[in-house]
Enzyme design. Sequence first.
Site, PDB file in Angstrom:
ATOM      1  CG  HIS A  52      -2.027  -1.088   1.017  1.00 45.93           C
ATOM      2  ND1 HIS A  52      -3.278  -0.829   0.531  1.00 45.93           N
ATOM      3  CD2 HIS A  52      -1.984  -2.426   1.245  1.00 45.93           C
ATOM      4  CE1 HIS A  52      -3.974  -1.953   0.467  1.00 45.93           C
ATOM      5  NE2 HIS A  52      -3.209  -2.947   0.896  1.00 45.93           N
ATOM      6  CE1 TYR A 322       2.553  -4.018   8.410  1.00 51.01           C
ATOM      7  CE2 TYR A 322       1.329  -2.664   9.955  1.00 51.01           C
ATOM      8  CZ  TYR A 322       1.355  -3.518   8.878  1.00 51.01           C
ATOM      9  OH  TYR A 322       0.188  -3.866   8.264  1.00 51.01           O
TER      10      TYR A 322
END
Length: 331
Positions: A52, A322
């Site tokens: 994304h 992340y």
Amino acid sequence: MSRRPLTVALAAAALTALLTTAPGAQAQPSPEAIVDAFEGVLGPIRSHRPSHAKGTCAAGHFTATPEGARFSVAPVFDGQRVPTVIRFGVGVGNPAGPDTGRTTRSLSIRFETAAGDIWDMANISAPIFGSPTPQVMVDGLLARRRDPATGQPNAERVAAFVAANPATTLQGRWLAASNPPASWASTPYWGVNAFRFRGADGEVRHARWVFEPRAGVQRLTDEQMRTLPANFLADELRRRVGTGPVEFDMVLQFAGPGDDLVNPTVAWPDDRPRATVGRLTVAEVAPGPGGACDPISFLILDQAPGIEFSDDPTLQARAGAYAVSLSRRLQ
């Protein structure tokens, strides 16, 4: 429990230690191995997110319903207005990718209470994830690495991986059967992993959630997919918010007997009990690229004791990966 952000230097190590020692934790690739696998397909990623990559920042607030307070003792569900930092995204590996492709859209949210309690989440516009485990995801990425001689992935290697891992085709089939959203404001966003919700009655319930658009579901026509600009989503959202807030209802879906709690490629049946636990209001959108959401990796995924990890290994692996990705972008 107050959950303030970890420094990037400590985040990956702390989260990896936490998740690999959690009850029910399964062996899984390291956060570094997950990010390395993405870079093996996309090349070094230093300026954007591996997944994304294209996105727009927004802001708003969340207010829980009485049902939210009933099903979770987490501070975000105490009924007070909670400020939010929001990122809407497009499931492409390149920030210049088009808004019209048959990929997922995303809704990432950071909630921060007045007392500093933080909860992050990352949701997608499909009810299932693309891989049942982190190891399968890594293996799939490695299978798609480009052959130096041809500049293309090895078709036989990809076919062998798919044949051995049919669950990795399920999200793609769902996306192929559903035209892309006409707006970031007109699609549901699912949290595809199960969490443990501890309620005011002390009971712990496994649940997933979906953010349902108050504007209803609207998808692009085939003609719009061919003719709309590659970057229409951000401007469309700004126009919407300019005429009034965009809103989503947060709905919990509770697991029933026999439902798979650890495989995010398996959707739970539609007849499972549901409860509307809050409303997200998008009140403003960044005027252009960049904004408050850019430095956030949305990695503080639990708000114990009210919202805790399940044994889903994909959920458990997410935060550490992340953190590693963020640390590399900041180098």
